[in-house]
Design a protein around this motif. Structure first.
Motif, mmCIF file in Angstrom:
data_model
loop_
_atom_site.group_PDB
_atom_site.id
_atom_site.type_symbol
_atom_site.label_atom_id
_atom_site.label_comp_id
_atom_site.label_asym_id
_atom_site.label_seq_id
_atom_site.Cartn_x
_atom_site.Cartn_y
_atom_site.Cartn_z
ATOM 1 N N UNK A 333 0.860 -1.192 0.000
ATOM 2 C CA UNK A 333 0.000 0.000 0.000
ATOM 3 C C UNK A 333 0.899 1.246 0.000
ATOM 4 N N UNK A 334 1.567 1.525 -1.130
ATOM 5 C CA UNK A 334 2.556 2.624 -1.174
ATOM 6 C C UNK A 334 1.949 4.008 -0.937
ATOM 7 N N UNK A 335 0.632 4.145 -1.128
ATOM 8 C CA UNK A 335 -0.011 5.447 -0.902
ATOM 9 C C UNK A 335 -0.390 5.650 0.562
ATOM 10 N N UNK A 336 -0.209 4.618 1.353
ATOM 11 C CA UNK A 336 -0.576 4.695 2.766
ATOM 12 C C UNK A 336 0.424 5.557 3.526
ATOM 13 N N UNK A 337 -0.077 6.517 4.270
ATOM 14 C CA UNK A 337 0.756 7.391 5.091
ATOM 15 C C UNK A 337 0.616 6.969 6.549
ATOM 16 N N UNK A 338 1.750 6.624 7.172
ATOM 17 C CA UNK A 338 1.736 6.183 8.573
ATOM 18 C C UNK A 338 2.421 7.246 9.421
ATOM 19 N N UNK A 339 1.626 7.929 10.231
ATOM 20 C CA UNK A 339 2.161 8.946 11.139
ATOM 21 C C UNK A 339 1.792 8.587 12.569
ATOM 22 N N UNK A 340 2.535 9.098 13.505
ATOM 23 C CA UNK A 340 2.240 8.786 14.909
ATOM 24 C C UNK A 340 2.518 9.989 15.796
ATOM 25 N N UNK A 341 1.895 9.946 16.957
ATOM 26 C CA UNK A 341 2.177 10.906 18.024
ATOM 27 C C UNK A 341 2.808 10.154 19.180
ATOM 28 N N UNK A 342 3.577 10.856 19.985
ATOM 29 C CA UNK A 342 4.254 10.185 21.085
ATOM 30 C C UNK A 342 4.406 11.111 22.277
ATOM 31 N N UNK A 343 4.603 10.493 23.422
ATOM 32 C CA UNK A 343 4.919 11.216 24.646
ATOM 33 C C UNK A 343 5.933 10.433 25.431
ATOM 34 N N UNK A 344 6.773 11.135 26.186
ATOM 35 C CA UNK A 344 7.852 10.465 26.914
ATOM 36 C C UNK A 344 7.782 10.786 28.400
ATOM 37 N N UNK A 345 8.183 9.797 29.194
ATOM 38 C CA UNK A 345 8.299 9.974 30.643
ATOM 39 C C UNK A 345 9.623 9.374 31.080
ATOM 40 N N UNK A 346 10.209 9.999 32.114
ATOM 41 C CA UNK A 346 11.545 9.576 32.538
ATOM 42 C C UNK A 346 11.513 9.044 33.977
ATOM 43 N N UNK A 347 12.237 7.960 34.166
ATOM 44 C CA UNK A 347 12.397 7.392 35.508
ATOM 45 C C UNK A 347 13.643 7.991 36.148
ATOM 46 N N UNK A 348 13.579 8.399 37.422
ATOM 47 C CA UNK A 348 12.426 8.336 38.337
ATOM 48 C C UNK A 348 11.680 9.665 38.472
ATOM 49 N N UNK A 349 12.062 10.672 37.701
ATOM 50 C CA UNK A 349 11.486 12.008 37.905
ATOM 51 C C UNK A 349 9.989 12.046 37.598
ATOM 52 N N UNK A 350 9.524 11.256 36.610
ATOM 53 C CA UNK A 350 8.101 11.246 36.233
ATOM 54 C C UNK A 350 7.333 10.092 36.877
ATOM 55 N N UNK A 351 8.002 9.301 37.662
ATOM 56 C CA UNK A 351 7.345 8.159 38.306
ATOM 57 C C UNK A 351 8.321 7.023 38.500
ATOM 58 N N UNK A 352 7.997 6.150 39.477
ATOM 59 C CA UNK A 352 8.889 5.029 39.760
ATOM 60 C C UNK A 352 8.260 3.685 39.424
ATOM 61 N N UNK A 353 7.013 3.705 38.996
ATOM 62 C CA UNK A 353 6.357 2.461 38.569
ATOM 63 C C UNK A 353 6.073 2.531 37.076
ATOM 64 N N UNK A 354 5.908 1.390 36.470
ATOM 65 C CA UNK A 354 5.626 1.346 35.033
ATOM 66 C C UNK A 354 4.290 2.011 34.743
ATOM 67 N N UNK A 355 3.278 1.747 35.577
ATOM 68 C CA UNK A 355 1.957 2.342 35.351
ATOM 69 C C UNK A 355 2.027 3.859 35.393
#
Length: 374
Positions: A333-355
């Protein structure tokens, strides 16, 4: 003294030279051939200088005494005939006709008997097996701890069962379930009998089920269960590390943009292909220590070690986006455009558990998605 001077059937073997006395020649021809073969294998393979074994041949039990010269590579075999009992006849019938591979070793752990099922399963002819230590079956397979535990159990309890890898004559290795019991008489160990069952198919099925339990069926990526396990392993590594400044971990939450519209325009097969493209790009882009997991739908999570800043994440996602565009252009499907959005979190400043880290990264991803559509 020569074998002609001995009062019992006797055989002398030296290299390829074989001689026997008159009494030995009076034995049935099939018995002569089998005893001669066994004597030659003892002369070639055994590290012992003396052995006594029993053989059941043509409804008789023959007690065979084998003595090797310490100076020359030669062996004298003396044969004693004992009437077979009905119980021994039944035992031999079971041994010879069992569908399971069976091996008997003496008190020195030298192989003295194998059945036809053993030869068929492992591919070794008898002459390559008799009077050798069974260690050749496990050569190079690094199972010494298991074998030591097995011998301890047999010594203390008289029996051991467990999984053992065996190297066949062809060089192929197979999984077997091995059951070994000691053979005793008057509380003295006379030898050991081992039964081998080929469990390779069972192991293959077990590995398949285990893979399916921890991986996404469509992309082959780790699922949430395996992601959680990898996260725990990384934290354990951090705790063992004495360099706190080296303990960096980030979670990146990735969600495809307009995935529903992509499915509606190109079809669900195209949607599946898009997910597979992402998975392939992740596997080819990430380092061996990092993990890409599919949570479900069009949601993915990257577990990245040693990523310190959001700038590091931007560089990585830019490479991923470029690789996805190239893969999509050469897809069905060469006409298919695949784009994504993302967000990042850092251990341990943004949390200490995976959840907690996933929740933070998910919120940041939605901010990016809303900004792109704002």
């Amino acid at each position: 003294m020569t074998v002609d001077d001995l009062p019992v059937p006797a055989l002398f073997v030296c290299a390829e030279h074989v001689s026997s006395n008159t009494q030995f020649c009076s034995l049935p021809e099939a018995v002569q051939l089998q005893i001669s073969d066994i004597t030659q294998q003892f002369n070639l393979n055994s590290t012992a200088f003396y052995k006594t074994i029993e053989l059941r041949l043509q409804q008789h039990i023959y007690s065979i005494s084998l003595k090797k010269s310490s100076q020359a590579q030669s062996t004298v075999c003396c044969v004693f005939n004992t009437q077979a009992s009905e119980q021994r006849s039944i035992d031999d019938l079971v041994f010879n006709h069992s569908g399971e591979a069976m091996m008997v070793t003496d008190k020195d752990d030298d192989v003295i008997r194998v059945n036809d099922a053993f030869i068929m399963l492992f591919g070794y002819p008898r002459e390559r097996v008799l009077f050798r230590k069974p260690t050749f079956l496990r050569s190079g397979l690094n199972q010494s701890n298991t074998i030591r535990a097995a011998f301890r159990a047999i010594k203390n309890e008289g029996h051991w069962s467990g999984e053992i890898m065996i190297r066949k004559a062809s060089g192929e290795t197979i999984h077997t379930w091995q059951s070994t019991s000691s053979i005793t008489h008057n509380d003295e160990i006379k030898g050991f009998i081992t039964i081998f069952s080929d469990i390779s198919n069972h192991i293959s099925q077990r590995d398949t089920f285990r893979f399916l339990a921890y991986h996404d069926h469509l992309t082959g990526l780790p699922n949430r269960l395996l992601l959680e396990d990898r996260f725990k392993q990384v934290l354990k590594h951090f705790k063992r590390s004495q360099k706190a400044e080296a303990n960096h971990l980030s979670i990146v939450f990735i969600d495809l943009n307009q995935f529903k519209e992509l499915n509606d325009q190109f079809g669900h097969q195209a949607g599946d292909d898009a997910l597979k493209i992402l998975a392939d790009v992740f596997q080819n882009t990430l380092r061996e220590d990092d993990t890409a997991a599919r949570l479900g739908g069009d949601e993915f999570v990257l577990l990245l070690e040693h990523f310190h800043t959001i700038a590091d994440i931007h560089k990585l996602t830019s490479r991923i986006a470029k690789a996805i565009a190239q893969a999509a252009a050469s897809s069905d499907y060469p006409q298919m455009k695949i784009n994504f959005s993302y967000g990042a979190a850092f251990y341990p400043s943004d949390g200490e558990s995976l959840d907690a880290l996933i929740e933070t990264a998910d919120k940041k991803m939605y901010k990016m998605k809303n900004a792109n559509h704002g």
